[in-house]
Scaffold this motif. Sequence first.
Motif, PDB file in Angstrom:
ATOM      1  N   ASP A  83      61.175 121.715 -60.812  1.00 46.14           N
ATOM      2  CA  ASP A  83      61.232 120.480 -60.025  1.00 46.14           C
ATOM      3  C   ASP A  83      61.936 120.691 -58.694  1.00 46.14           C
ATOM      4  O   ASP A  83      61.626 120.035 -57.704  1.00 46.14           O
ATOM      5  CB  ASP A  83      61.962 119.387 -60.822  1.00 46.14           C
ATOM      6  CG  ASP A  83      61.234 119.014 -62.098  1.00 46.14           C
ATOM      7  OD1 ASP A  83      59.992 119.150 -62.130  1.00 46.14           O
ATOM      8  OD2 ASP A  83      61.908 118.576 -63.055  1.00 46.14           O
TER       9      ASP A  83
ATOM     10  N   SER B  74      69.996 121.585 -72.575  1.00 43.47           N
ATOM     11  CA  SER B  74      69.094 121.130 -71.527  1.00 43.47           C
ATOM     12  C   SER B  74      68.589 119.728 -71.865  1.00 43.47           C
ATOM     13  O   SER B  74      68.574 119.328 -73.037  1.00 43.47           O
ATOM     14  CB  SER B  74      67.911 122.083 -71.385  1.00 43.47           C
ATOM     15  OG  SER B  74      66.942 121.578 -70.488  1.00 43.47           O
ATOM     16  N   SER B  75      68.139 119.008 -70.837  1.00 45.31           N
ATOM     17  CA  SER B  75      67.569 117.683 -71.064  1.00 45.31           C
ATOM     18  C   SER B  75      66.190 117.777 -71.714  1.00 45.31           C
ATOM     19  O   SER B  75      65.681 116.785 -72.237  1.00 45.31           O
ATOM     20  CB  SER B  75      67.476 116.915 -69.743  1.00 45.31           C
ATOM     21  OG  SER B  75      66.755 117.665 -68.777  1.00 45.31           O
TER      22      SER B  75
ATOM     23  N   TYR C 173      70.629 118.440 -59.983  1.00 44.50           N
ATOM     24  CA  TYR C 173      70.412 118.358 -61.429  1.00 44.50           C
ATOM     25  C   TYR C 173      71.760 118.453 -62.120  1.00 44.50           C
ATOM     26  O   TYR C 173      72.606 119.263 -61.736  1.00 44.50           O
ATOM     27  CB  TYR C 173      69.507 119.494 -61.909  1.00 44.50           C
ATOM     28  CG  TYR C 173      69.353 119.585 -63.424  1.00 44.50           C
ATOM     29  CD1 TYR C 173      68.455 118.778 -64.105  1.00 44.50           C
ATOM     30  CD2 TYR C 173      70.123 120.487 -64.166  1.00 44.50           C
ATOM     31  CE1 TYR C 173      68.316 118.865 -65.484  1.00 44.50           C
ATOM     32  CE2 TYR C 173      69.985 120.578 -65.534  1.00 44.50           C
ATOM     33  CZ  TYR C 173      69.085 119.769 -66.202  1.00 44.50           C
ATOM     34  OH  TYR C 173      68.957 119.857 -67.561  1.00 44.50           O
TER      35      TYR C 173
ATOM     36  N   TYR D 279      63.842 122.066 -64.943  1.00 44.78           N
ATOM     37  CA  TYR D 279      64.472 121.493 -63.752  1.00 44.78           C
ATOM     38  C   TYR D 279      64.344 122.442 -62.561  1.00 44.78           C
ATOM     39  O   TYR D 279      64.319 121.996 -61.410  1.00 44.78           O
ATOM     40  CB  TYR D 279      65.955 121.172 -64.027  1.00 44.78           C
ATOM     41  CG  TYR D 279      66.827 122.352 -64.382  1.00 44.78           C
ATOM     42  CD1 TYR D 279      67.464 123.086 -63.393  1.00 44.78           C
ATOM     43  CD2 TYR D 279      67.042 122.720 -65.704  1.00 44.78           C
ATOM     44  CE1 TYR D 279      68.275 124.173 -63.703  1.00 44.78           C
ATOM     45  CE2 TYR D 279      67.861 123.793 -66.022  1.00 44.78           C
ATOM     46  CZ  TYR D 279      68.465 124.521 -65.040  1.00 44.78           C
ATOM     47  OH  TYR D 279      69.269 125.585 -65.355  1.00 44.78           O
TER      48      TYR D 279
END
Length: 241
Positions: A238, A226-227, A215, A235
């Motif tokens: 994930d 953060s995305s 990531y 993340y």
Amino acid sequence: MNYKNVIKEFFGKEKIFHEQRKSLIVLLGSFADFDSFEYAQQLSAQSKRLTKYSVDLILIGIGSERSKKFFCKFNNIDGKYVYSVKNGDLHRKLNLNPGFVSPMPAIINLLIMCTGINSRGTIKEVLRGYFGDKYAKSLFSFDEEINIGPFSFLKGNMFDIFSKKKNLRPFELATRRLMNMIEILSNWKIYVPDSAFLTQRGATIFLNEKDEILYEFVSESLLGYSSNMSTPLSYLDDILK
């Protein structure tokens, strides 16, 4: 970019990494940055989980050792995870975004970024703090005391007037940011020994045992660490399965 090698070279003989371990590297901006506070508060709650999955947490922020000490105490994060650097040299070596830079004082540059200039998404994130977010979790439990500076006269249940659901309620994030701001302004000279790096943005890099990037997120704006800001640590879900 080989983040790990650049960081190891920068710190020299100081041992930052352990071999054959996963590494969650978080480059903060200034220790006085709202992003730094919010992200550290999120990560602090994940420390046991990271240990369970053999992940070394490494946070690097701009400031002094005293800045670091105050930062860790307020945000309830173990100082063994946190490293201080006195300027933005490491961030430059890693090609991170310095933020809006001009001949004006850094605090003015920071305020300009607060308006969204050279900081796309900041206004949206500010508004999320006031209007809430049905995709994010609530921040304060029912009986949790809310300390506004030296005063403690509010509790988490006050946000129930907006919603009794477990999602982020209106004004909840804005209140947390106010608490952080009071702490920063009350100890400004400690958190900001050098104001030149107030606009510096950070990054997050998650490496596996083979130093492969699982990531990577490089911040381009204020309040964007953060995305997915609704679930900034998604993340981990994930990766840590």
